[in-house]
Write a protein that holds these residues in place. Sequence first.
Motif: not given
Length: 118
Positions: A35-36, A39-40, A42
């Motif tokens: 999942r991490q 994600r785009p 940050q």
Amino acid sequence: MDDDLPPDLARLRTLETWAAHYLTRIRTRIAAVERQQARPPQAPAPTAAPPSRPATGPGPARPPDWGLAEAGIGVPATEIHRGDCWASGKKLLPVSAELAGGARACDACRPDRVFNRP
């Protein structure tokens, strides 16, 4: 059998339970990492600026521009010193050029050269 597992059923069941529990933990961690990574990215969180002064209190007091060093050990008479003079001793009493009249000028920092400017 020639392996490292115990021969009795009770200990084999204990190992099976532990392995199932550990496999669940591993699969949970794999899902979290997937999942991490999905994600785009940050921007890093802003950090607080370091304090300009230590938190223990204000820094040392700034020496005066001019000062009187009282006579004592190492100082033969009351002398006028610049604030940055190495020969002024531990404490300088702040004084202005007008109030310094009559006191002897330090031979090291020579504040009289500045006092007597035309």
